[in-house]
Design an enzyme around this catalytic site. Structure first.
Site, mmCIF file in Angstrom:
data_model
loop_
_atom_site.group_PDB
_atom_site.id
_atom_site.type_symbol
_atom_site.label_atom_id
_atom_site.label_comp_id
_atom_site.label_asym_id
_atom_site.label_seq_id
_atom_site.Cartn_x
_atom_site.Cartn_y
_atom_site.Cartn_z
ATOM 1 N N TYR A 114 -28.901 52.728 -41.864
ATOM 2 C CA TYR A 114 -28.661 51.742 -42.919
ATOM 3 C C TYR A 114 -29.166 50.347 -42.540
ATOM 4 O O TYR A 114 -28.993 49.919 -41.404
ATOM 5 C CB TYR A 114 -27.163 51.630 -43.216
ATOM 6 C CG TYR A 114 -26.615 52.757 -44.048
ATOM 7 C CD1 TYR A 114 -27.103 53.002 -45.330
ATOM 8 C CD2 TYR A 114 -25.599 53.555 -43.554
ATOM 9 C CE1 TYR A 114 -26.577 54.039 -46.096
ATOM 10 C CE2 TYR A 114 -25.061 54.586 -44.311
ATOM 11 C CZ TYR A 114 -25.554 54.821 -45.581
ATOM 12 O OH TYR A 114 -25.039 55.834 -46.331
ATOM 13 N N LYS A 167 4.287 58.170 -29.063
ATOM 14 C CA LYS A 167 4.151 57.645 -30.424
ATOM 15 C C LYS A 167 2.735 57.881 -30.949
ATOM 16 O O LYS A 167 1.816 58.185 -30.175
ATOM 17 C CB LYS A 167 4.496 56.151 -30.425
ATOM 18 C CG LYS A 167 3.590 55.307 -29.545
ATOM 19 C CD LYS A 167 4.156 53.896 -29.342
ATOM 20 C CE LYS A 167 3.241 53.079 -28.453
ATOM 21 N NZ LYS A 167 3.819 51.767 -28.124
HETATM 22 C C1 LIG Z 1 3.590 51.641 -26.749
HETATM 23 C C2 LIG Z 1 4.706 51.184 -25.864
HETATM 24 C C3 LIG Z 1 4.797 51.642 -24.548
HETATM 25 C C4 LIG Z 1 3.681 52.411 -23.872
HETATM 26 O O1 LIG Z 1 2.653 51.499 -23.553
HETATM 27 P P1 LIG Z 1 1.339 51.912 -22.752
HETATM 28 O O2 LIG Z 1 0.623 50.633 -22.557
HETATM 29 O O3 LIG Z 1 0.592 52.833 -23.645
HETATM 30 O O4 LIG Z 1 1.748 52.573 -21.499
HETATM 31 C C5 LIG Z 1 5.934 51.312 -23.827
HETATM 32 N N1 LIG Z 1 6.917 50.545 -24.377
HETATM 33 C C6 LIG Z 1 6.819 50.061 -25.623
HETATM 34 C C7 LIG Z 1 7.923 49.201 -26.154
HETATM 35 C C8 LIG Z 1 5.717 50.343 -26.410
HETATM 36 O O5 LIG Z 1 5.615 49.833 -27.642
#
Ligand SMILES: *Cc1c(COP(=O)(O)O)cnc(C)c1O
Length: 394
Positions: free
Chosen positions: A274, A55
């Site tokens: 800044y 994702k």
């Molecule tokens: C993002 C996500 C993962 C992966 O999690 P990591 O901590 O990056 O390994 C797995 N399952 C769900 C439902 C997620 O939202």
């Protein structure tokens, strides 16, 4: 003008460095390391199959290249957050199952039926919508997410158990996967893990014969009781530390580097950046790098003791010429200033790259300095980076 004149700087001051024929900011993604990390996760997952969570553009590193490399390595289950991500991945993972964690909503049918994506159904509302969808478009696999204590997405436990027993449940609602997500998987000592595990056992028993999945990267480190049929690592694939356990077997997956645009002398008493918040307490040499918060190099990384809205304690740092060098003053939109006073006079030259994270600084170290987690450092990587994908397997 002769051709070669166009190619090179010719003034005396600038001839010491080459033309900026590559970007001022570069990101090297090590696909071999990502594949290696996936294999490590698969090994740690024991008997369970190992999916890949890609994702948010594969945590900022590029869903197409990362997806293709992992598919090539044998990954056949992928998770994305939203349907458009699944559509991007599909050509690179033709035979894979692609699960969409946000489920399906009216108007999205084309994504799921047209690109063979699997919705992760997570509420009563979605159950009802999905039932209608399948009646209209034909049978199609789905997954079911059950909430076991996270209170994010997922059917309440009792509703899920009821659904499992419901003899009038249409065949279309026989999920190919039931899943849940741990809230405290990164902390092996948390009592929450065992509570969620117990609840999830009820779910997997109720949906007997259907594959089940509980663990993301962190959960994989909790041991075989947490593995079920399918694990879902994300951050571990990209080199992040998923668990507070001391051993961290993941390889860094990306190197972020910025050009040094200028080296300057600052005298004792002068201020930097800044707000003039950093006062130079010795005659200093400063290197100005072409990276800033517009590139995801967060303002919270600013030098030690420089007040932002909240106080930053540690401050960020870069790595150049074999040394860690601290950020001084505030990170600005396009530029960040590093103190290179401690380095030998000619160790750093204009045009050199400074590592922001990669082989010498982990994303987790950057994250700690910014008061966040490695996930946010990766997913925040900006658009100005020139990207390079390394495919050689070491
Ligand atoms: C993002 C996500 C993962 C992966 O999690 P990591 O901590 O990056 O390994 C797995 N399952 C769900 C439902 C997620 O939202």
């Amino acid at each position: 003008m002769r051709e070669e004149d166009e190619m090179t700087f010719s003034t005396d001051e600038t001839s010491e460095f080459e033309a900026f024929d590559t970007a001022a900011l570069r990101l090297t993604v090590d696909l071999a390391a990502i594949v290696d990390n996936w294999r490590t996760m698969a090994r740690l997952s024991g008997k369970a199959r190992t999916a890949a969570v890609v994702k948010a553009d594969a945590y900022g590193l590029g869903i197409e290249d990362v997806g293709q490399a992992l598919y090539h390595a044998g990954a056949r289950d992928f998770f994305v957050a939203v349907p458009s991500e699944g559509v991007s991945l599909r050509p690179y993972a033709p035979e894979a199952r692609i699960f969409v964690l946000s489920g399906i909503w009216p108007g999205q049918e084309g994504y799921f039926f047209g690109h063979d994506l699997v919705p992760v159904i997570a509420s009563e509302q979605q159950v009802a919508f999905w039932t209608g969808c399948v009646a209209e478009n034909g049978d199609h696999p789905c997954a079911l997410q059950v909430d076991t204590g996270f209170n994010r997405l997922g059917l309440p436990l009792d509703d899920a158990l009821e659904l499992a027993q419901d003899s009038s449940r249409p065949a279309s609602l026989s999920p190919v996967l039931v899943m849940s997500h741990l809230a405290c998987g990164d902390d092996p000592m948390s009592p929450m893990n065992r509570l969620q595990l117990e609840s999830f056992h009820k779910v997997s028993a109720a949906f007997e014969g259907i594959e089940s999945s509980l663990s993301a990267s962190a959960g994989i480190f909790l041991g075989s009781a947490y593995h079920f049929d399918l694990t879902r690592p994300g951050i571990g694939l990209y080199g992040g530390q998923a668990s507070t356990i001391a051993t961290h077997p993941m390889r860094p997956a990306a190197i972020a580097e910025a050009r040094i645009l200028q080296i300057r002398e600052a005298s004792i008493g002068e201020t930097v950046s800044y707000g003039g918040m950093h006062k130079v307490d010795r005659d200093s040499r400063l290197a100005v790098a072409s990276v800033g918060y517009a590139d995801g190099y967060m303002r919270n990384l600013s030098g030690a003791g420089v007040p932002l809205r909240d106080t930053v304690e540690a401050g960020g740092f870069g790595f150049i010429a074999g040394h860690r060098v601290p950020i001084v003053g505030r990170v600005t939109m396009d530029l960040t200033i590093f103190d290179i006073t401690e380095l030998p006079e000619n160790a750093v030259r204009v045009g050199d790259y400074i590592e922001l994270f990669g082989r010498n600084i982990t994303i987790d170290e950057v994250a700690r300095a910014a008061g966040t987690i490695g996930y946010e450092i990766l997913t925040g990587i900006g658009l100005r980076y020139e990207r390079n994908y390394q495919v050689e397997v070491e």
